[in-house]
Scaffold this motif. Structure first.
Motif, PDB file in Angstrom:
ATOM      1  N   VAL A 468       0.855  -1.184   0.000  1.00  0.00           N
ATOM      2  CA  VAL A 468       0.000   0.000   0.000  1.00  0.00           C
ATOM      3  C   VAL A 468       0.894   1.238   0.000  1.00  0.00           C
ATOM      4  CG1 VAL A 468      -1.898   1.187   1.152  1.00  0.00           C
ATOM      5  CG2 VAL A 468      -1.654  -1.293   1.409  1.00  0.00           C
ATOM      6  N   SER A 469       0.726   2.107  -0.998  1.00  0.00           N
ATOM      7  CA  SER A 469       1.515   3.332  -1.044  1.00  0.00           C
ATOM      8  C   SER A 469       0.944   4.335  -0.044  1.00  0.00           C
ATOM      9  CB  SER A 469       1.500   3.930  -2.458  1.00  0.00           C
ATOM     10  OG  SER A 469       0.231   4.511  -2.727  1.00  0.00           O
ATOM     11  N   ARG A 470       1.736   5.364   0.269  1.00  0.00           N
ATOM     12  CA  ARG A 470       1.270   6.377   1.216  1.00  0.00           C
ATOM     13  C   ARG A 470       0.094   7.160   0.658  1.00  0.00           C
ATOM     14  NH1 ARG A 470       6.001  10.751   1.883  1.00  0.00           N
ATOM     15  NH2 ARG A 470       4.405  11.598   3.288  1.00  0.00           N
ATOM     16  N   ASP A 471      -0.121   7.098  -0.667  1.00  0.00           N
ATOM     17  CA  ASP A 471      -1.253   7.780  -1.304  1.00  0.00           C
ATOM     18  C   ASP A 471      -2.497   6.897  -1.378  1.00  0.00           C
ATOM     19  OD1 ASP A 471       0.287  10.068  -1.763  1.00  0.00           O
ATOM     20  OD2 ASP A 471       1.126   9.182  -3.594  1.00  0.00           O
ATOM     21  N   GLY A 472      -2.418   5.688  -0.854  1.00  0.00           N
ATOM     22  CA  GLY A 472      -3.588   4.827  -0.817  1.00  0.00           C
ATOM     23  C   GLY A 472      -3.752   3.916  -2.011  1.00  0.00           C
ATOM     24  N   LEU A 473      -2.704   3.773  -2.834  1.00  0.00           N
ATOM     25  CA  LEU A 473      -2.754   2.805  -3.933  1.00  0.00           C
ATOM     26  C   LEU A 473      -2.323   1.452  -3.382  1.00  0.00           C
ATOM     27  CD1 LEU A 473      -1.112   4.934  -6.774  1.00  0.00           C
ATOM     28  CD2 LEU A 473      -3.552   4.484  -6.405  1.00  0.00           C
ATOM     29  N   ALA A 474      -3.169   0.449  -3.554  1.00  0.00           N
ATOM     30  CA  ALA A 474      -2.903  -0.863  -2.958  1.00  0.00           C
ATOM     31  C   ALA A 474      -2.990  -1.950  -4.019  1.00  0.00           C
ATOM     32  CB  ALA A 474      -3.900  -1.147  -1.839  1.00  0.00           C
ATOM     33  N   HIS A 475      -2.008  -2.849  -4.017  1.00  0.00           N
ATOM     34  CA  HIS A 475      -2.061  -3.992  -4.919  1.00  0.00           C
ATOM     35  C   HIS A 475      -1.297  -5.161  -4.307  1.00  0.00           C
ATOM     36  CE1 HIS A 475       1.859  -2.256  -5.980  1.00  0.00           C
ATOM     37  NE2 HIS A 475       2.199  -3.457  -6.441  1.00  0.00           N
ATOM     38  N   TYR A 476      -1.638  -6.362  -4.760  1.00  0.00           N
ATOM     39  CA  TYR A 476      -0.999  -7.573  -4.259  1.00  0.00           C
ATOM     40  C   TYR A 476       0.232  -7.907  -5.101  1.00  0.00           C
ATOM     41  CZ  TYR A 476      -5.002  -8.409  -1.235  1.00  0.00           C
ATOM     42  OH  TYR A 476      -5.959  -8.289  -0.248  1.00  0.00           O
ATOM     43  N   LEU A 477       1.276  -8.381  -4.412  1.00  0.00           N
ATOM     44  CA  LEU A 477       2.507  -8.802  -5.074  1.00  0.00           C
ATOM     45  C   LEU A 477       2.375 -10.276  -5.426  1.00  0.00           C
ATOM     46  CD1 LEU A 477       5.097  -7.028  -2.721  1.00  0.00           C
ATOM     47  CD2 LEU A 477       4.029  -6.154  -4.819  1.00  0.00           C
ATOM     48  N   THR A 478       1.926 -10.534  -6.651  1.00  0.00           N
ATOM     49  CA  THR A 478       1.574 -11.903  -7.042  1.00  0.00           C
ATOM     50  C   THR A 478       2.728 -12.657  -7.692  1.00  0.00           C
ATOM     51  OG1 THR A 478       0.719 -11.046  -9.146  1.00  0.00           O
ATOM     52  CG2 THR A 478      -0.851 -11.307  -7.333  1.00  0.00           C
ATOM     53  N   ASP A 479       3.866 -11.999  -7.911  1.00  0.00           N
ATOM     54  CA  ASP A 479       5.002 -12.696  -8.527  1.00  0.00           C
ATOM     55  C   ASP A 479       5.667 -13.626  -7.507  1.00  0.00           C
ATOM     56  OD1 ASP A 479       4.535 -11.322 -10.860  1.00  0.00           O
ATOM     57  OD2 ASP A 479       5.966  -9.723 -10.395  1.00  0.00           O
ATOM     58  N   GLY A 480       6.551 -14.462  -8.023  1.00  0.00           N
ATOM     59  CA  GLY A 480       7.337 -15.339  -7.162  1.00  0.00           C
ATOM     60  C   GLY A 480       6.550 -16.479  -6.554  1.00  0.00           C
ATOM     61  N   HIS A 481       5.434 -16.865  -7.155  1.00  0.00           N
ATOM     62  CA  HIS A 481       4.554 -17.870  -6.558  1.00  0.00           C
ATOM     63  C   HIS A 481       4.957 -19.276  -6.996  1.00  0.00           C
ATOM     64  CE1 HIS A 481       0.795 -18.331  -4.275  1.00  0.00           C
ATOM     65  NE2 HIS A 481       0.694 -19.469  -4.943  1.00  0.00           N
ATOM     66  N   GLY A 482       5.015 -20.202  -6.046  1.00  0.00           N
ATOM     67  CA  GLY A 482       5.347 -21.591  -6.328  1.00  0.00           C
ATOM     68  C   GLY A 482       4.527 -22.533  -5.469  1.00  0.00           C
ATOM     69  N   ARG A 529      -7.833  -5.316   0.890  1.00  0.00           N
ATOM     70  CA  ARG A 529      -7.187  -4.275   0.081  1.00  0.00           C
ATOM     71  C   ARG A 529      -7.879  -2.927   0.250  1.00  0.00           C
ATOM     72  NH1 ARG A 529      -8.624  -2.213  -4.438  1.00  0.00           N
ATOM     73  NH2 ARG A 529     -10.154  -3.871  -4.844  1.00  0.00           N
ATOM     74  N   GLN A 530      -9.204  -2.926   0.240  1.00  0.00           N
ATOM     75  CA  GLN A 530      -9.939  -1.663   0.352  1.00  0.00           C
ATOM     76  C   GLN A 530      -9.695  -0.984   1.706  1.00  0.00           C
ATOM     77  OE1 GLN A 530     -13.937  -2.931  -0.391  1.00  0.00           O
ATOM     78  NE2 GLN A 530     -13.713  -2.969  -2.623  1.00  0.00           N
ATOM     79  N   HIS A 531      -9.747  -1.754   2.756  1.00  0.00           N
ATOM     80  CA  HIS A 531      -9.555  -1.157   4.074  1.00  0.00           C
ATOM     81  C   HIS A 531      -8.105  -0.725   4.287  1.00  0.00           C
ATOM     82  CE1 HIS A 531     -13.539  -1.618   5.694  1.00  0.00           C
ATOM     83  NE2 HIS A 531     -13.573  -2.893   5.361  1.00  0.00           N
ATOM     84  N   ALA A 532      -7.150  -1.513   3.785  1.00  0.00           N
ATOM     85  CA  ALA A 532      -5.745  -1.130   3.914  1.00  0.00           C
ATOM     86  C   ALA A 532      -5.473   0.175   3.172  1.00  0.00           C
ATOM     87  CB  ALA A 532      -4.845  -2.246   3.399  1.00  0.00           C
ATOM     88  N   ALA A 533      -6.048   0.330   1.982  1.00  0.00           N
ATOM     89  CA  ALA A 533      -5.858   1.565   1.221  1.00  0.00           C
ATOM     90  C   ALA A 533      -6.438   2.763   1.963  1.00  0.00           C
ATOM     91  CB  ALA A 533      -6.500   1.424  -0.158  1.00  0.00           C
ATOM     92  N   ALA A 534      -7.611   2.572   2.589  1.00  0.00           N
ATOM     93  CA  ALA A 534      -8.261   3.676   3.289  1.00  0.00           C
ATOM     94  C   ALA A 534      -7.493   4.086   4.543  1.00  0.00           C
ATOM     95  CB  ALA A 534      -9.689   3.282   3.659  1.00  0.00           C
ATOM     96  N   LEU A 535      -6.691   3.179   5.095  1.00  0.00           N
ATOM     97  CA  LEU A 535      -5.971   3.452   6.338  1.00  0.00           C
ATOM     98  C   LEU A 535      -4.512   3.816   6.111  1.00  0.00           C
ATOM     99  CD1 LEU A 535      -7.408   0.429   8.376  1.00  0.00           C
ATOM    100  CD2 LEU A 535      -7.965   2.852   8.731  1.00  0.00           C
ATOM    101  N   ALA A 536      -4.116   4.026   4.870  1.00  0.00           N
ATOM    102  CA  ALA A 536      -2.699   4.225   4.551  1.00  0.00           C
ATOM    103  C   ALA A 536      -2.081   5.404   5.288  1.00  0.00           C
ATOM    104  CB  ALA A 536      -2.524   4.402   3.039  1.00  0.00           C
TER     105      ALA A 536
END
Length: 579
Positions: A468-482, A529-536
């Motif tokens: 989550v960025s300080r501006d409230g942009l949130a995304h999941y880091l889906t790379d590196g999955h095994g 994700r939504q709540h984490a973005a709102a609380l950034a």
């Protein structure tokens, strides 16, 4: 092979224990038990007579289809049958007017009462007690005044069944006491007093409760610590607290010179409550005396008699078993929680990074499980981060979690290799040298380099980290999955790398945070994700606590949460070595 057990009227094709039939014979009305499918499991002789059917014709039959009828003798749809609805709801119920079909094709007007009933060694069932309407009308006149004061046989049996169901369905001591008081007041008395013996052999007056116009009234001024139990006192409460049989008492019992501090408190109780008639029964488990139950009548008409004591002893005995189980469970929870606190590590202090963790045990489990987090400084001054989940939420899972965490620490410290290779080595070692069957894991390294915070990680079947960025942009880091750990499949694992922007928040978590019955995993992830973005914008501790409050984990699984935040500026930072 032994032949059918002689039960009189409890010929039991479902295997009900013989004692069930004996209990039914003690009921002065028609009585039968149905199993969880609504089939008759046992009947008494009175029911056979009223229904003009033998036990062989009744046992094994669907009670609703065989017996329940409308006023004209017509089959009664289940949706219109009050008894059937109460049966499916698993709650006590009664009715003053219904109809049963007799074996001679005549119609029997009845009144009935049902309650959940624990069939000895054979699981849950439902007790049905019924009277023929003609019998009740014949008995009503001469017994009306007495019935207002005394429970009938079938009401007593139904109360005991309800007591067992209510008290054994909770493992919380306070809740068990609330249910106990609610069962006896105002049904049996207008006052109830519970004295419990603590684990330090001290007596505590835990509840003093009065039946009020709007419900139960707790008199906290009469509650609190009590004097010790005298060894030889003949007074009723002292005897009950030593486990001696139940006794009747009144204000006059304690008017003589007190022989102990408990006698003084009892005199105070009678004076403050106005109780004129009391019955005092010991609360015992199979292992020890746990306390005493006092039932008192002040405004309620009639005095207790010796004939009432067996019922009160049965209620107190059931309360003792329930309280003992609840105490054992809470003791296990306390031990397990202490163990969990020692298993979960303290977080390192990393200059330039904020870091916080949370662990929420599943409330219905043993307070310890396989969810875990870890963070530690590596030999190259990077900081290792890990969040994982060993299958299970019991002591065995906790032991496996400790093994896995310690092995990961050893490999990560000794091998200066990418995250993927360290997890590959861990996976190779799981089956031969640990008790872990399967586990998921995210293992990551974070390092400050050239003015940036660099995160590298590999994901072994775990849910993706949330950035989550300080501006409230949130995304999941889906790379590196095994693959998850413990499959026995030898495969190379991918690495992933990302530069963390200034002031961002990284959330590592386990599935208990986002999975809930009746909801998809995607719904849980979107909610997080939504709540984490709102609380950034919140400070990290506030961010974490409020995120848990808003997402509100359903409590079916443990939750491990590791959250970190990079500095607001991307300039030069001090060394990452732990302080």
């Amino acid at each position: 092979m032994a032949g059918p057990e002689p039960t009189g009227s409890d010929h039991d094709r479902s295997g009900t224990a013989p004692r069930t039939g004996l209990e039914l014979e003690a009921v002065g009305a028609g009585a039968y038990i149905v199993d969880e499918e609504g089939r008759i499991a046992a009947v008494n002789t009175r029911a056979e007579h009223l229904l003009a059917r033998s036990a062989e014709d009744l046992v094994g039959q669907d009670a609703h289809e065989l017996l329940h009828r409308g006023p004209q003798g017509q089959p009664l749809p289940a949706t219109q049958c009050g008894m059937r609805q109460a049966f499916h709801a698993g709650r006590p119920a009664q009715s003053a007017e219904d109809y049963f079909a007799r074996g001679d094709d005549s119609l029997l007007p009845i009144s009935w009462m049902i309650a959940p009933y624990q069939v000895r060694d054979h699981g849950s069932g439902t007790l049905v007690i019924f009277h023929a309407a003609a019998d009740q009308a014949r008995d009503a006149g001469p017994r009306r005044e007495h019935a207002a004061e005394t429970l009938s046989d079938f009401e007593r049996l139904a109360l005991l069944a309800e007591t067992t169901t209510q008290l054994t369905s909770t493992l919380d001591v306070d809740e068990a006491l609330r249910r106990l008081v609610g069962l006896v007041v105002p049904r049996l008395a207008d006052w109830a007093v519970v004295d419990l013996i603590t684990e330090r052999d001290e007596v505590w007056r835990t509840a003093v409760v009065q039946a009020g116009g709007d419900g139960l009234v707790y008199h906290e001024d009469l509650q609190g610590p009590m004097p010790p139990v005298p060894e030889n006192s003949p007074m009723p409460l002292s005897r009950a607290l030593r486990g001696v049989a139940s006794t009747l008492a009144g204000p006059e019992t304690y008017q003589q010179a007190p022989d102990s501090g408990i006698a003084v408190e009892q005199r105070r109780l009678f004076e403050a409550t106005g109780i004129r008639s009391a019955a005092i029964a010991p609360i015992r488990s199979t292992r020890a005396v746990l306390g005493a139950l006092t039932l008192g009548r002040a405004a309620k008409p009639g005095n207790f008699t010796v004939a009432d004591l067996p019922l009160f002893e049965d209620i107190a005995r059931r309360a003792g078993l329930a309280l003992d189980n609840a105490r054992l469970y809470q003791r296990q929870r306390a031990v397990a929680e202490t163990m969990q606190n020692h298993l979960l590590p303290q977080m390192p202090r990393v200059p330039g990074l904020e870091m916080t963790v949370r662990y929420l045990p599943a409330p219905d489990a043993s307070q310890v499980g396989g969810d875990w987090y870890d963070a530690f400084t590596l030999s190259d001054s990077a900081t290792a981060l890990a969040v994982g989940d060993v299958v299970g939420h019991d002591l065995e899972a906790a032991a496996g979690m400790a093994q896995l965490r310690n092995m990961l620490r050893a490999y990560a410290w000794s091998q200066r290799e990418p995250c993927s290779r360290i997890v590959e080595r861990l996976d190779e070692a799981i089956m031969p040298i640990t008790d872990v069957d399967m586990a998921t894991l995210i293992f990551a390294r974070i390092l400050h380099c050239d003015g940036h915070w660099k995160l590298s990680w590999t994901n072994a079947g775990h849910l993706p980290p949330l950035l989550v960025s300080r501006d409230g942009l949130a995304h999941y880091l889906t790379d590196g999955h095994g693959l998850l750990l413990g499959t026995g499949v030898n495969t190379s694992r991918p690495d992933a790398t990302a530069l963390l922007p200034p002031g961002c928040t990284l959330v590592l978590y386990t599935d208990g945070l986002v999975e809930a019955p009746g909801h998809t995993l995607d719904e849980g992830l979107n909610r997080l994700r939504q709540h984490a973005a709102a609380l950034a914008h919140r400070p990290l501790e506030s961010f974490t606590d409020e995120l848990l409050r808003r997402v509100h984990p359903p409590g079916h699984d443990d939750v491990a949460l590791l959250v970190l935040r990079t500095p607001h500026t991307g300039g030069h930072q001090p060394s990452l070595a732990a302080e």
